[in-house]
Design a protein around this motif. Structure first.
Motif, PDB file in Angstrom:
ATOM      1  N   GLN A 164     -36.480  11.282  -6.558  1.00  0.00           N
ATOM      2  CA  GLN A 164     -35.670  11.036  -7.745  1.00  0.00           C
ATOM      3  C   GLN A 164     -36.009  12.079  -8.793  1.00  0.00           C
ATOM      4  OE1 GLN A 164     -33.206   8.599  -8.135  1.00  0.00           O
ATOM      5  NE2 GLN A 164     -32.776   9.859  -9.936  1.00  0.00           N
ATOM      6  N   ALA A 165     -35.041  12.943  -9.068  1.00  0.00           N
ATOM      7  CA  ALA A 165     -35.246  14.020 -10.028  1.00  0.00           C
ATOM      8  C   ALA A 165     -34.535  13.693 -11.338  1.00  0.00           C
ATOM      9  CB  ALA A 165     -34.728  15.344  -9.475  1.00  0.00           C
ATOM     10  N   SER A 166     -35.090  14.200 -12.422  1.00  0.00           N
ATOM     11  CA  SER A 166     -34.474  14.009 -13.733  1.00  0.00           C
ATOM     12  C   SER A 166     -34.888  15.138 -14.658  1.00  0.00           C
ATOM     13  CB  SER A 166     -34.902  12.665 -14.324  1.00  0.00           C
ATOM     14  OG  SER A 166     -36.299  12.624 -14.523  1.00  0.00           O
ATOM     15  N   GLY A 167     -34.206  15.234 -15.792  1.00  0.00           N
ATOM     16  CA  GLY A 167     -34.599  16.180 -16.818  1.00  0.00           C
ATOM     17  C   GLY A 167     -33.669  17.350 -17.029  1.00  0.00           C
ATOM     18  N   GLY A 168     -32.646  17.490 -16.211  1.00  0.00           N
ATOM     19  CA  GLY A 168     -31.722  18.591 -16.413  1.00  0.00           C
ATOM     20  C   GLY A 168     -30.860  18.384 -17.647  1.00  0.00           C
ATOM     21  N   GLY A 169     -30.077  19.393 -17.986  1.00  0.00           N
ATOM     22  CA  GLY A 169     -29.195  19.268 -19.131  1.00  0.00           C
ATOM     23  C   GLY A 169     -28.657  20.590 -19.586  1.00  0.00           C
ATOM     24  N   LEU A 170     -28.034  20.566 -20.755  1.00  0.00           N
ATOM     25  CA  LEU A 170     -27.451  21.758 -21.368  1.00  0.00           C
ATOM     26  C   LEU A 170     -28.279  22.145 -22.579  1.00  0.00           C
ATOM     27  CD1 LEU A 170     -25.168  23.830 -21.881  1.00  0.00           C
ATOM     28  CD2 LEU A 170     -23.938  22.009 -23.095  1.00  0.00           C
ATOM     29  N   VAL A 171     -28.772  23.388 -22.579  1.00  0.00           N
ATOM     30  CA  VAL A 171     -29.561  23.889 -23.708  1.00  0.00           C
ATOM     31  C   VAL A 171     -29.091  25.289 -24.054  1.00  0.00           C
ATOM     32  CG1 VAL A 171     -31.600  22.512 -23.139  1.00  0.00           C
ATOM     33  CG2 VAL A 171     -31.356  24.820 -22.206  1.00  0.00           C
ATOM     34  N   GLN A 172     -29.541  25.762 -25.197  1.00  0.00           N
ATOM     35  CA  GLN A 172     -29.251  27.136 -25.594  1.00  0.00           C
ATOM     36  C   GLN A 172     -30.372  28.060 -25.136  1.00  0.00           C
ATOM     37  OE1 GLN A 172     -28.553  27.026 -29.844  1.00  0.00           O
ATOM     38  NE2 GLN A 172     -26.390  26.549 -29.541  1.00  0.00           N
TER      39      GLN A 172
END
Length: 119
Positions: A4-12
């Motif tokens: 179970q992976a987590s922590g991704g997202g959109l950043v600058q």
């Protein structure tokens, strides 16, 4: 075995993200790592860490990313600093280990988490 992976997202660009991946239903873990795959490109190793703590990094992330693991939690982390647009990809957790009653080390993959870095 489930990852179970987590922590991704959109950043600058220049910002940070921390990925985590927890393995369950596994008896013994050897190496843990992160791979990534950008659109139209092959999946590549980003970083890995052995059971003894030896780390390996892709040249493109050396000095910016740090991999670590918590053996009691069967969890691997990837701290990503100074992110660049070229780091944009789907990041996959990889664990090599044994299930109960098995004797061959097998690689297992997580479902992937999207990391997008805008310029």
């Amino acid at each position: 075995v489930q990852l179970q992976a987590s922590g991704g997202g959109l950043v600058q660009a220049g910002e940070s993200l921390r990925l985590s991946c927890t393995a369950s239903n596994i008896f013994s873990i050897y190496s843990m790592g992160w791979y990534r795959q950008a659109p139209g490109k092959r999946r590549e190793l980003v970083a890995s860490i052995s059971s003894g703590g030896t780390t390996t990094y892709a040249d493109s992330v050396k000095g910016r990313f740090a991999i670590s693991r918590n053996n009691t939690k069967n969890t691997v982390y990837l701290q990503m600093n100074s992110l660049k647009p070229e780091d944009t990809a789907v990041y996959y957790c990889n664990v090599r280990g044994l299930r109960v009653g098995e004797y061959v080390v097998v690689p297992y993959w997580g479902q992937g988490t999207q990391v997008t870095v805008s310029s």
